[in-house]
Write a protein that holds these residues in place. Structure first.
Motif, PDB file in Angstrom:
ATOM      1  N   MET A  34       0.857  -1.188   0.000  1.00  0.00           N
ATOM      2  CA  MET A  34       0.000   0.000   0.000  1.00  0.00           C
ATOM      3  C   MET A  34       0.894   1.239   0.000  1.00  0.00           C
ATOM      4  O   MET A  34       0.797   2.090  -0.859  1.00  0.00           O
ATOM      5  CB  MET A  34      -0.927  -0.006   1.216  1.00  0.00           C
ATOM      6  N   HIS A  56      -2.077   8.843   1.964  1.00  0.00           N
ATOM      7  CA  HIS A  56      -2.121   7.387   2.143  1.00  0.00           C
ATOM      8  C   HIS A  56      -3.230   6.982   3.102  1.00  0.00           C
ATOM      9  O   HIS A  56      -3.951   6.014   2.880  1.00  0.00           O
ATOM     10  CB  HIS A  56      -0.772   6.890   2.669  1.00  0.00           C
ATOM     11  N   LYS A  59      -6.583   7.189   1.534  1.00  0.00           N
ATOM     12  CA  LYS A  59      -6.788   6.215   0.464  1.00  0.00           C
ATOM     13  C   LYS A  59      -7.002   4.803   1.017  1.00  0.00           C
ATOM     14  O   LYS A  59      -7.890   4.083   0.565  1.00  0.00           O
ATOM     15  CB  LYS A  59      -5.572   6.214  -0.475  1.00  0.00           C
ATOM     16  N   TYR A  60      -6.188   4.460   2.008  1.00  0.00           N
ATOM     17  CA  TYR A  60      -6.206   3.061   2.442  1.00  0.00           C
ATOM     18  C   TYR A  60      -6.938   2.834   3.760  1.00  0.00           C
ATOM     19  O   TYR A  60      -7.442   1.754   4.011  1.00  0.00           O
ATOM     20  CB  TYR A  60      -4.772   2.541   2.561  1.00  0.00           C
ATOM     21  N   ARG A 122      -1.407  -5.213   1.854  1.00  0.00           N
ATOM     22  CA  ARG A 122      -2.710  -5.860   1.973  1.00  0.00           C
ATOM     23  C   ARG A 122      -2.772  -6.962   0.925  1.00  0.00           C
ATOM     24  O   ARG A 122      -2.010  -6.935  -0.052  1.00  0.00           O
ATOM     25  CB  ARG A 122      -3.829  -4.836   1.771  1.00  0.00           C
ATOM     26  N   GLY A 127      -9.484  -8.003   0.757  1.00  0.00           N
ATOM     27  CA  GLY A 127      -9.195  -6.746   1.440  1.00  0.00           C
ATOM     28  C   GLY A 127      -9.166  -6.819   2.948  1.00  0.00           C
ATOM     29  O   GLY A 127      -8.906  -5.831   3.602  1.00  0.00           O
ATOM     30  N   LEU A 130      -4.449  -7.370   6.814  1.00  0.00           N
ATOM     31  CA  LEU A 130      -3.456  -6.317   6.633  1.00  0.00           C
ATOM     32  C   LEU A 130      -2.119  -6.788   7.165  1.00  0.00           C
ATOM     33  O   LEU A 130      -2.054  -7.576   8.103  1.00  0.00           O
ATOM     34  CB  LEU A 130      -3.897  -5.049   7.378  1.00  0.00           C
TER      35      LEU A 130
END
Lengths: 205, 205
Positions: A34, A56, A59-60, A122, A127, A130
């Motif tokens: 990521m 970041h 986004k994640y 990830r 999804g 992690l």
DNA sequence: CACTGAACCTGCTGG
DNA sequence: TCCAGCAGGTTCAGT
């Protein structure tokens, strides 16, 4: 043992790419990076927090209004299958996304210094899970996941109150067992909720 | 010197019970010491809270599940008859019992510093009333109430407590004299309201 | 009524 | 495990 071999491997060499790929895609699950962040002195200092660059973070790890109040608990698995749980939240005062609770333990156990790099991964197709890894300053870029960690945890947090914590701990064990099953060694399934034998190492919670 | 003797006095010793009894029993009501705590820098600093050692808290101020959520209000009477109300609760995060709301006012008015001692008393035969007192660092143990009554207040409080001030200083002197009488030395009473000679020390307000 | 600083509340780390 | 110390956010009171 497998992890000792990995530690000495030269990840930079192109000829090892296939091996690296295999490592990142354990079983059938491929992981994608990521982002990574070079750690600042503050990230590894006494502030006990990691600032996650906003672009970041958004986004994640988006925080909706609901979870934005108190943040949420994020669980990451390191290269040993050890689960690290961090509190993730947004500090309005500094307009920053941060990892707080749990971060200092990670810094300590991985012996991170300023200039080292922490990276977040990830699964490519799933999804849920992690991963977290780190790379010491000057170390080869791909060796991140191979940096050894010492299994350690405090009973203090294992017994802590939050419902989230209990659930995540359980999830962490399940995750670790999956990893163990994928290894070439047979890991004994965790028979009780307090101990897990993983890669020949007994992990006590 | 008298106070040196008193400082070394063993209040726990049965042979001193009579002395302690005289000191604590004003009028017909006997008070017993529940506990005292030397104040830490944090107790008198900007945290605006007093940590009450757990074993004392659970013995004398038990919190049941009902009151545990938001704590409760505790009222204490100081040696002047002034009532101090504090919010008392349990902080799960630090596993500590604390006095919060109202504590900073007490610290300010009594001019407490780190190393000073706060003490909590209750009636020996009547469980209702609670008392609070303090003793400044280096002061003789038996002079707690006397030191606590230093008649100082901010302009903010001056108007509401002026009546008490005269009485308080007087009471403080009386008590100090009693203590002095028990010793082999005679302490000179203070003649004016801004200065008190106590145990051979001039105290300026 | 808006602003500001103090007081208060909550949570975490580390020894 | 307890608790001192720290930090950040929220509420409240004075102007």
């Amino acid at each position: 043992m497998a992890q000792h071999h990995l530690q000495a491997w030269d990840w930079e060499s192109p000829m090892n790419f296939h091996y690296q790929y295999q490592h990142l895609c354990r079983g059938e699950q491929c992981r994608e990076l990521m982002f990574e962040k070079p750690l600042t002195p503050s990230d590894v200092g006494k502030l006990n927090r990691l600032v996650i660059p906003k672009h970041h973070a958004e986004k994640y790890f988006p925080l909706d209004g609901d979870s934005g109040e108190k943040g949420l608990l994020l669980s990451f698995e390191d290269e040993l299958g050890k689960v690290w749980q961090f509190r993730y939240s947004y500090w309005t005062s500094s307009q920053s996304y941060v990892l707080t609770k749990g971060w200092s333990r990670f810094v300590k156990e991985k012996r991170l210094d300023a200039g080292d790099v922490v990276l977040f991964e990830r699964p490519r197709f799933d999804g849920e899970r992690l991963y977290i890894g780190c790379r010491h300053r000057g170390a080869p870029a791909a060796a991140a996941a191979a940096m050894a960690s010492v299994p350690w945890s405090t009973p203090y947090y294992a017994s802590s109150s939050s419902v989230h914590q209990g659930a995540s701990l359980h999830a962490g064990e399940q995750r670790a067992e999956v990893v163990a099953d994928k290894s070439t060694e047979t890991a004994a399934p965790a028979a009780n909720s307090r101990r897990l034998r993983l890669f020949g190492v007994n992990l006590d919670y």
